[in-house]
Design a protein around this motif. Sequence first.
Motif, mmCIF file in Angstrom:
data_model
loop_
_atom_site.group_PDB
_atom_site.id
_atom_site.type_symbol
_atom_site.label_atom_id
_atom_site.label_comp_id
_atom_site.label_asym_id
_atom_site.label_seq_id
_atom_site.Cartn_x
_atom_site.Cartn_y
_atom_site.Cartn_z
ATOM 1 N N VAL A 101 0.844 -1.193 0.000
ATOM 2 C CA VAL A 101 0.000 0.000 0.000
ATOM 3 C C VAL A 101 0.881 1.245 0.000
ATOM 4 N N ILE A 102 0.582 2.151 -0.932
ATOM 5 C CA ILE A 102 1.150 3.497 -0.935
ATOM 6 C C ILE A 102 0.029 4.428 -0.507
ATOM 7 N N ALA A 103 0.217 5.193 0.544
ATOM 8 C CA ALA A 103 -0.841 6.065 1.045
ATOM 9 C C ALA A 103 -0.329 7.493 1.167
ATOM 10 N N GLY A 104 -0.979 8.407 0.461
ATOM 11 C CA GLY A 104 -0.670 9.812 0.693
ATOM 12 C C GLY A 104 -0.434 10.723 -0.482
ATOM 13 N N PRO A 105 0.108 10.276 -1.624
ATOM 14 C CA PRO A 105 0.408 11.241 -2.688
ATOM 15 C C PRO A 105 -0.830 12.012 -3.146
ATOM 16 N N GLY A 106 -0.780 13.321 -3.021
ATOM 17 C CA GLY A 106 -1.887 14.151 -3.470
ATOM 18 C C GLY A 106 -3.195 13.899 -2.751
ATOM 19 N N LEU A 107 -3.143 13.259 -1.593
ATOM 20 C CA LEU A 107 -4.369 12.877 -0.895
ATOM 21 C C LEU A 107 -5.095 14.073 -0.303
ATOM 22 N N GLY A 108 -4.362 15.162 -0.042
ATOM 23 C CA GLY A 108 -4.968 16.306 0.606
ATOM 24 C C GLY A 108 -5.085 16.084 2.101
ATOM 25 N N THR A 109 -5.524 17.115 2.797
ATOM 26 C CA THR A 109 -5.636 17.028 4.254
ATOM 27 C C THR A 109 -7.046 17.400 4.721
ATOM 28 N N SER A 110 -8.019 17.215 3.870
ATOM 29 C CA SER A 110 -9.406 17.491 4.233
ATOM 30 C C SER A 110 -9.912 16.448 5.227
ATOM 31 N N LEU A 141 3.717 -1.107 4.015
ATOM 32 C CA LEU A 141 2.996 0.150 3.906
ATOM 33 C C LEU A 141 3.995 1.265 3.645
ATOM 34 N N ILE A 142 3.735 2.070 2.617
ATOM 35 C CA ILE A 142 4.560 3.232 2.278
ATOM 36 C C ILE A 142 3.711 4.473 2.507
ATOM 37 N N LEU A 143 4.156 5.334 3.403
ATOM 38 C CA LEU A 143 3.407 6.540 3.742
ATOM 39 C C LEU A 143 4.175 7.751 3.219
ATOM 40 N N ASP A 144 3.505 8.541 2.386
ATOM 41 C CA ASP A 144 4.176 9.615 1.660
ATOM 42 C C ASP A 144 3.324 10.879 1.680
ATOM 43 N N ALA A 145 3.955 12.021 1.484
ATOM 44 C CA ALA A 145 3.290 13.292 1.166
ATOM 45 C C ALA A 145 2.188 13.630 2.180
ATOM 46 N N ASP A 146 0.940 13.787 1.704
ATOM 47 C CA ASP A 146 -0.133 14.184 2.608
ATOM 48 C C ASP A 146 -0.443 13.116 3.646
ATOM 49 N N GLY A 147 -0.085 11.872 3.375
ATOM 50 C CA GLY A 147 -0.190 10.861 4.419
ATOM 51 C C GLY A 147 0.651 11.231 5.628
ATOM 52 N N LEU A 148 1.826 11.803 5.382
ATOM 53 C CA LEU A 148 2.705 12.248 6.468
ATOM 54 C C LEU A 148 2.163 13.507 7.128
ATOM 55 N N ASN A 149 1.581 14.394 6.343
ATOM 56 C CA ASN A 149 1.022 15.617 6.911
ATOM 57 C C ASN A 149 -0.156 15.313 7.835
#
Length: 321
Positions: A101-110, A141-149
């Motif tokens: 699972v890759i979670a977060g790219p461009g996911l936003g923070t809404s 699990l790979i957590l990236d970008a907005d997943g980290l935010n």
Amino acid sequence: MTIQTDASPYINSIPSRLPDSNKGTYGKVLVLAGCKGMSGAAYLSALAAYRTGAGLVKFLTHEENRTILQTLLPEAVYEGYDEKTSLKDIALKNISWADVVIAGPGLGTSKLSEEILAETLTAIKDSWLDDETIRKKSPILILDADGLNILSRIPSIKEDLSEISEKVPVIVTPHPMEMSRLSGKTVQEILDAPDMAASEFSGNHHLITIMKGSETIISDRTGEQLFKNTLKSPALSKGGSGDVLSGAIAGIYTLLRADTKKQDKLPGSKNNNDLSYDASVLSVIIHAKAGQYAAKQYGINGVLARDTANSLGFVIDQMLS
């Protein structure tokens, strides 16, 4: 703490694609990415996963992104959600399907983005953490970008991630600003000592940290073994490059995991914890080389993130030759 810079053991460990393989051999990658109207990051991450060897890639993204993503990457499976979707049900369905699972790219923070990430982590806890599933799937699990935010500001998500990382390899991919939010250090402190930032975060949270920068640092889950990538590639200083890296990690991991005959030759050992570190190091190296390869075609100022993604397969073949 030891810092390695010699890339050759990792490059020499890249396996050839198995002649009797099928799409199932190389795993199922779920890309939880792309909030409403933000399809680019999801596309780049999924494209990179395919270009590095993943067998099957699936988008889990906002329903509004359907048309553009199915047009840009028809090879990927698609599932959409919106404000009316049962996020618990869709997360459980897709986590049961996936092994990476890759979670977060461009996911936003809404609020919706927070909820789908939270439900995804809950589904991982419910579906992945028993010993039999771990043995069968060897999931990561790979957590990236907005997943980290989102992670940096939601305590319950931090708690879920800590529980997951005790059983399943977790890889985080922060740039200095994201690491600042996660760790409480200033950006300058991180820039002054990125190796210490990566080591401390990994050691404190039992996960692999890819501290992105001109010389990216990768720390294993203990914080004691680090790799510094000294292969600089200024062409990567473009929007979307981090999304490509997240997909490359997933794809390279599926290659290493599938080739059981060569796992004893890897710098890590045969368990998926060490394979995830090997995949992280290899992906950073291959990503940098892909940026250089793309720059030869488009010029160092003209490279787009999709050019880097489309160069990944060529770079892997060059390393194998």
